[in-house]
Scaffold this active site. Structure first.
Site, short mmCIF file in Angstrom:
data_model
loop_
_atom_site.label_atom_id
_atom_site.label_comp_id
_atom_site.label_asym_id
_atom_site.label_seq_id
_atom_site.Cartn_x
_atom_site.Cartn_y
_atom_site.Cartn_z
N ARG A 96 0.84 -1.21 0.00
CA ARG A 96 0.00 0.00 0.00
C ARG A 96 0.87 1.26 0.00
O ARG A 96 0.55 2.24 -0.67
CB ARG A 96 -0.93 0.05 1.22
CG ARG A 96 -1.96 -1.07 1.30
CD ARG A 96 -2.97 -1.11 0.17
NE ARG A 96 -2.61 -1.82 -1.03
CZ ARG A 96 -2.58 -3.14 -1.22
NH1 ARG A 96 -2.87 -3.96 -0.25
NH2 ARG A 96 -2.24 -3.65 -2.38
N GLU A 99 2.11 1.63 -3.44
CA GLU A 99 1.03 2.19 -4.27
C GLU A 99 0.86 3.69 -4.01
O GLU A 99 0.66 4.46 -4.96
CB GLU A 99 -0.29 1.49 -3.96
CG GLU A 99 -0.42 0.13 -4.56
CD GLU A 99 -1.75 -0.52 -4.23
OE1 GLU A 99 -2.08 -1.48 -4.92
OE2 GLU A 99 -2.46 -0.08 -3.30
N SER A 122 15.37 14.92 3.51
CA SER A 122 16.32 13.98 4.09
C SER A 122 15.63 12.82 4.80
O SER A 122 14.64 13.00 5.50
CB SER A 122 17.21 14.71 5.10
OG SER A 122 18.08 13.80 5.74
#
EC number: 4.2.1.104
Length: 156
Positions: A96, A99, A122
């Site tokens: 997920r 995605e 960073s």
């Protein structure tokens, strides 16, 4: 003396042993991190092989998990970071996040560059927090905060 690791397997094996000890002792990551002076997310990352702990934190965590001296030393060594297999994650939770970056990665990049200019956020000077909050529509929501220092690109 600061030591560095060049093989990810030793820390992955240690992570497996740590997770087994954590389960046997019925400890949460927050309970393990308590008293270290470090964020729960940072200690969790170290236990999973992605960060190095300061010596005092490694000893405290080691005592809570009944780790031997070698394991406590390994927790202090600089790991080979970001060493998850070079493929699309198949674990549903990790997938997920993959995605989310596939869908919103270009949006995040565009917004960061528009607000800050050319550069990066960073992951070294970085804080991570995960909170569970009630969803007004029912159920629960995850609030994930990624707090990284902006580092501008410097022409040379």
């Amino acid at each position: 003396m600061i030591q560095s690791q060049i093989n990810r397997n030793i820390r992955l094996d240690l992570a497996d042993a740590i997770l087994l000890s954590k389960a046997k002792k019925d400890l949460s990551f927050a309970e393990i991190a308590d008293g270290t002076g470090l964020a729960e997310a940072f200690v969790t990352a170290a236990l999973l092989g992605q960060q190095a702990l300061p010596a005092d934190a490694a000893r405290l965590v080691g005592a809570k998990l009944d780790l031997d001296e070698d394991a406590i030393l390994l927790l202090q060594m600089i790991p080979l970071r970001g060493c998850i297999d070079d493929r699309i994650p198949t674990d549903p939770t990790m997938h997920r996040f993959y995605e989310m970056l596939q869908v919103y990665g270009t949006t995040l990049k565009a917004l960061v560059h528009e607000k800050f200019g050319d550069g990066i956020i960073s992951a070294i000077n970085f804080k991570l927090d995960v909170k569970k909050v009630a969803d007004p529509e029912g159920g629960e929501r995850a609030v994930i905060t990624l707090d990284g220092k902006y580092l501008p690109t410097k022409p040379f």
